[in-house]
Design an enzyme around this catalytic site. Structure first.
Site, PDB file in Angstrom:
ATOM      1  N   GLU A  42       6.809   3.425  -7.332  1.00 55.88           N
ATOM      2  CA  GLU A  42       6.210   3.764  -8.698  1.00 55.88           C
ATOM      3  C   GLU A  42       5.735   5.235  -8.597  1.00 55.88           C
ATOM      4  O   GLU A  42       5.272   5.691  -7.696  1.00 55.88           O
ATOM      5  CB  GLU A  42       4.772   3.044  -8.866  1.00 55.88           C
ATOM      6  CG  GLU A  42       3.870   3.562  -9.920  1.00 55.88           C
ATOM      7  CD  GLU A  42       2.473   3.015  -9.632  1.00 55.88           C
ATOM      8  OE1 GLU A  42       1.512   3.653 -10.177  1.00 55.88           O
ATOM      9  OE2 GLU A  42       2.386   1.902  -8.927  1.00 55.88           O
ATOM     10  N   LYS A 132      -2.448  -6.445 -12.136  1.00 55.36           N
ATOM     11  CA  LYS A 132      -3.084  -5.515 -10.992  1.00 55.36           C
ATOM     12  C   LYS A 132      -4.693  -5.604 -11.031  1.00 55.36           C
ATOM     13  O   LYS A 132      -5.103  -5.092 -12.019  1.00 55.36           O
ATOM     14  CB  LYS A 132      -2.490  -4.289 -11.419  1.00 55.36           C
ATOM     15  CG  LYS A 132      -3.112  -3.091 -10.607  1.00 55.36           C
ATOM     16  CD  LYS A 132      -2.269  -1.665 -10.951  1.00 55.36           C
ATOM     17  CE  LYS A 132      -3.336  -0.447 -10.529  1.00 55.36           C
ATOM     18  NZ  LYS A 132      -2.494   0.870 -10.927  1.00 55.36           N
TER      19      LYS A 132
END
Length: 199
Positions: A42, A132
């Site tokens: 990421e 998340k």
């Protein structure tokens, strides 16, 4: 949880957060991580040159099992920029239904951040694929959330080698930043850090 990448991400268990990744070492750094078995990488959008780096990495790893996505994605316009750059998933620190909906419309995996069940269900209603927990608090906090939240939860925030196992026992996966990657690391230091985290 309909996106085809969901199964891969849940099997991989770890997303490496590359905040501050320098473009000039991006490819060898990510090759080092991939060499240790870390496939989900990421690049947060508050990293200088993030979109250019995502485009470069997406092209470099095209046709491989390495998956490049963007983090700290805060607006639908940013989702569109990531899609154009070749990113495959969108990670946010917050729950923004507009960001989630645009992510789904463009065929990318949506992994928004949340802290409360209210936020989690708002994200699910908007079409999120995974969730998340950020900041994730404790493993017990994750267990309590999972008792009511039906989507898989990644724990993010302050995870390192010392608490890795406790969080993996509670969460479905982890987002790991400075527990693996720091922007001042050389490629070899990063390789050793990844190896140590996974040991």
């Amino acid at each position: 949880m309909n996106h085809p990448l969901c199964r891969e991400m849940l099997a991989a268990k770890i997303i490496v957060i590359l905040r501050g990744l320098r473009r000039e070492i991006a490819v060898p750094a990510c090759e080092a991580l991939a060499g240790e078995g870390l496939r989900f990488l990421e690049v947060p959008l508050n990293t200088p040159g993030a979109l250019e780096t995502i485009a470069m990495l997406a092209e470099h790893f095209r046709g491989t099992q390495v998956r490049i996505g963007a983090g700290t994605v805060l607006t639908p316009a940013a989702v569109e920029e990531v899609a154009r750059a070749g990113g495959e998933y969108i990670i946010s620190p917050n729950t923004s239904p507009a960001v989630i909906r645009r992510t789904v419309e463009l065929g990318l995996l949506s992994l928004p951040g949340f802290q409360t069940p209210t936020e989690a269900f708002a994200a699910i209603d908007a079409g999120a694929d995974l969730l998340k927990a950020f900041p994730c608090g404790t493993p017990e906090n994750i267990r309590v959330l999972k008792s009511v939240v039906p989507l898989p939860i990644f724990a993010v925030g302050g995870i390192d080698r010392s608490n890795r196992d406790a969080f993996l026992a509670a969460a479905d996966g982890l987002g790991v930043g400075i527990g693996i990657f720091r922007p001042e690391m050389s490629v070899e230091e990063l390789r050793r850090s990844a190896r140590n985290f996974l040991a």
